[in-house]
Design a protein around this motif. Structure first.
Motif, PDB file in Angstrom:
ATOM      1  N   ALA A 170      19.252  42.066  49.821  1.00 24.07           N
ATOM      2  CA  ALA A 170      20.116  42.575  50.887  1.00 24.07           C
ATOM      3  C   ALA A 170      19.705  41.984  52.224  1.00 24.07           C
ATOM      4  N   LYS A 171      20.677  41.332  52.897  1.00 22.19           N
ATOM      5  CA  LYS A 171      20.431  40.867  54.260  1.00 22.19           C
ATOM      6  C   LYS A 171      21.069  41.837  55.247  1.00 22.19           C
ATOM      7  N   ARG A 172      20.619  41.762  56.484  1.00 19.31           N
ATOM      8  CA  ARG A 172      21.079  42.654  57.555  1.00 19.31           C
ATOM      9  C   ARG A 172      20.905  44.137  57.197  1.00 19.31           C
ATOM     10  N   PRO A 173      19.776  44.541  56.647  1.00 22.47           N
ATOM     11  CA  PRO A 173      19.623  45.941  56.252  1.00 22.47           C
ATOM     12  C   PRO A 173      19.679  46.918  57.426  1.00 22.47           C
ATOM     13  N   LEU A 174      19.375  46.445  58.628  1.00 22.43           N
ATOM     14  CA  LEU A 174      19.470  47.303  59.806  1.00 22.43           C
ATOM     15  C   LEU A 174      20.824  47.173  60.500  1.00 22.43           C
ATOM     16  N   GLY A 175      21.711  46.346  59.974  1.00 20.71           N
ATOM     17  CA  GLY A 175      23.023  46.197  60.587  1.00 20.71           C
ATOM     18  C   GLY A 175      22.955  45.702  62.021  1.00 20.71           C
ATOM     19  N   ASN A 176      21.971  44.858  62.335  1.00 23.72           N
ATOM     20  CA  ASN A 176      21.759  44.341  63.692  1.00 23.72           C
ATOM     21  C   ASN A 176      21.434  45.442  64.706  1.00 23.72           C
ATOM     22  N   ALA A 177      21.075  46.631  64.214  1.00 30.61           N
ATOM     23  CA  ALA A 177      20.623  47.745  65.063  1.00 30.61           C
ATOM     24  C   ALA A 177      21.544  47.995  66.262  1.00 30.61           C
ATOM     25  N   PRO A 178      22.826  48.295  66.029  1.00 32.88           N
ATOM     26  CA  PRO A 178      23.751  48.469  67.158  1.00 32.88           C
ATOM     27  C   PRO A 178      23.464  49.706  67.989  1.00 32.88           C
ATOM     28  N   TRP A 179      22.683  50.645  67.465  1.00 32.79           N
ATOM     29  CA  TRP A 179      22.334  51.855  68.222  1.00 32.79           C
ATOM     30  C   TRP A 179      21.495  51.543  69.457  1.00 32.79           C
ATOM     31  N   ARG A 180      21.012  50.303  69.570  1.00 31.98           N
ATOM     32  CA  ARG A 180      20.241  49.911  70.756  1.00 31.98           C
ATOM     33  C   ARG A 180      21.101  49.838  72.008  1.00 31.98           C
ATOM     34  N   PHE A 181      22.414  49.747  71.830  1.00 32.74           N
ATOM     35  CA  PHE A 181      23.296  49.425  72.950  1.00 32.74           C
ATOM     36  C   PHE A 181      24.147  50.631  73.357  1.00 32.74           C
ATOM     37  N   PRO A 182      24.030  51.074  74.615  1.00 29.22           N
ATOM     38  CA  PRO A 182      24.875  52.181  75.076  1.00 29.22           C
ATOM     39  C   PRO A 182      26.339  51.782  75.233  1.00 29.22           C
ATOM     40  N   GLN A 183      26.594  50.486  75.450  1.00 26.68           N
ATOM     41  CA  GLN A 183      27.953  49.978  75.564  1.00 26.68           C
ATOM     42  C   GLN A 183      28.148  48.841  74.573  1.00 26.68           C
ATOM     43  N   ARG A 184      29.408  48.552  74.257  1.00 25.53           N
ATOM     44  CA  ARG A 184      29.724  47.528  73.262  1.00 25.53           C
ATOM     45  C   ARG A 184      29.118  46.184  73.671  1.00 25.53           C
ATOM     46  N   PRO A 185      28.259  45.600  72.817  1.00 18.74           N
ATOM     47  CA  PRO A 185      27.614  44.320  73.160  1.00 18.74           C
ATOM     48  C   PRO A 185      28.583  43.150  73.043  1.00 18.74           C
ATOM     49  N   GLY A 186      28.194  42.020  73.623  1.00 18.86           N
ATOM     50  CA  GLY A 186      29.064  40.849  73.631  1.00 18.86           C
ATOM     51  C   GLY A 186      29.021  40.032  72.349  1.00 18.86           C
ATOM     52  N   ALA A 187      27.875  39.996  71.671  1.00 14.19           N
ATOM     53  CA  ALA A 187      27.749  39.191  70.446  1.00 14.19           C
ATOM     54  C   ALA A 187      28.672  39.731  69.369  1.00 14.19           C
ATOM     55  N   HIS A 188      29.431  38.833  68.714  1.00  9.91           N
ATOM     56  CA  HIS A 188      30.477  39.264  67.779  1.00  9.91           C
ATOM     57  C   HIS A 188      29.928  40.104  66.641  1.00  9.91           C
ATOM     58  N   ASP A 189      28.836  39.664  66.006  1.00  7.85           N
ATOM     59  CA  ASP A 189      28.357  40.390  64.833  1.00  7.85           C
ATOM     60  C   ASP A 189      27.830  41.776  65.215  1.00  7.85           C
ATOM     61  N   ILE A 190      27.085  41.845  66.314  1.00 10.17           N
ATOM     62  CA  ILE A 190      26.558  43.147  66.742  1.00 10.17           C
ATOM     63  C   ILE A 190      27.701  44.048  67.203  1.00 10.17           C
ATOM     64  N   ALA A 191      28.682  43.453  67.902  1.00  7.94           N
ATOM     65  CA  ALA A 191      29.830  44.240  68.365  1.00  7.94           C
ATOM     66  C   ALA A 191      30.614  44.816  67.191  1.00  7.94           C
ATOM     67  N   THR A 192      30.762  44.039  66.122  1.00 11.64           N
ATOM     68  CA  THR A 192      31.469  44.530  64.935  1.00 11.64           C
ATOM     69  C   THR A 192      30.759  45.736  64.344  1.00 11.64           C
TER      70      THR A 192
END
Length: 271
Positions: A170-192
């Protein structure tokens, strides 16, 4: 390992710390900066202690990407960089179906297995190309996206892999850790994943989000291993302590799966 912000000394210490902690799978790729070279320099005396995984299909100077010669020369290039006589697992790096069907491409990877340069031919990717790879009979292992926000493979790829005896990383097991960001980030994968996190409305029930995510993925039936990138040994040790807690409680897993089936049934795996 390939981060330019990581010094050679720090990379060396981290790699040895990984093995000393009992981790036995290292995953890299030619596109991960200096990763292959650093693994080769730091660990050539400990090669017998770990399973080595890398990727191929591109990045050979003067050779067209995703051709038979590119696969063959790319594996030879990886062997030199990694300072080893063989690589345990070599993945095609997220190519689409039309590449997998191209004459000579799969054959070149299988020929490397027959020569003893590679032990297991593998595919890294998702969705339709992953399904093709699983059904083809050409690969002994796959690497796919699987996390709280990316569960398509649980209903599609994992049952097929189990049926055919194919290993799953399994890759990306943390899902790029989107909980780090209070607002929608700019990077496409993290934003998704940020969008999906808010759509699912999951409740970690008092757990640290990293632990919540990692335990969900790592203990999914059918997953052999999962890969988490880090540049700091303390983060690695934090992840290991989380895994020592074992699987998430079954009711919590059911709630995660139910939320995905309600909100995310149409979501593709993020490549």
């Amino acid at each position: 390992m390939g981060s330019p912000e990581l010094s050679e000394e720090a990379a060396h210490a981290l790699l040895h710390g990984v093995l000393d902690a009992g981790i036995t799978l290292l995953d890299t790729a030619p596109s991960y900066g200096q990763s292959e070279e650093r693994i080769g320099r730091a660990l050539q005396g400990r090669r017998h202690e770990f399973v080595l995984s890398t990727k191929c299909g591109y990045g050979v100077p003067g050779v067209e990407d995703w051709t038979g010669p590119c696969i063959t020369q790319g594996i030879e290039q990886a062997l030199r960089r990694l300072r080893t006589d063989f690589i345990d697992v070599v993945h095609f790096h997220s190519c689409p179906v039309e590449v997998l069907e191209r004459p000579g491409v799969v054959d070149a990877l299988q020929a490397a297995v027959q020569r003893g340069q590679v032990r297991v031919a593998a595919y890294s990717g998702d969705n339709e190309a992953l399904a093709w790879a699983l059904r083809s009979g050409a690969f002994g292992s796959v690497q796919l996206s699987l996390n709280l926000f990316d569960q398509r493979a649980l209903d599609t790829a994992l049952p097929l892999a189990r049926e055919r005896g194919i290993g799953v990383i399994a890759k990306r097991p943390l899902g790029n850790a989107p909980w780090r960001f209070p607002q929608r980030p700019g990077a496409h994968d993290i934003a998704t994943y940020w969008d999906r996190m808010h759509a699912l409305g999951l409740d970690p029930q008092g757990l640290d989000w990293n632990e919540f995510a990692l335990r969900f993925t790592a203990f999914t039936p059918g997953v052999v291993s999962c890969i988490v990138g880090t540049t700091r040994l303390e983060h690695l040790q934090h992840n290991l302590r989380a895994l020592e807690q074992g699987p998430l409680p079954e009711p919590l897993v059911h709630s995660i799966r139910d939320a995905f089936h309600r909100q995310g049934a149409a979501w593709d795996g993020l490549i």
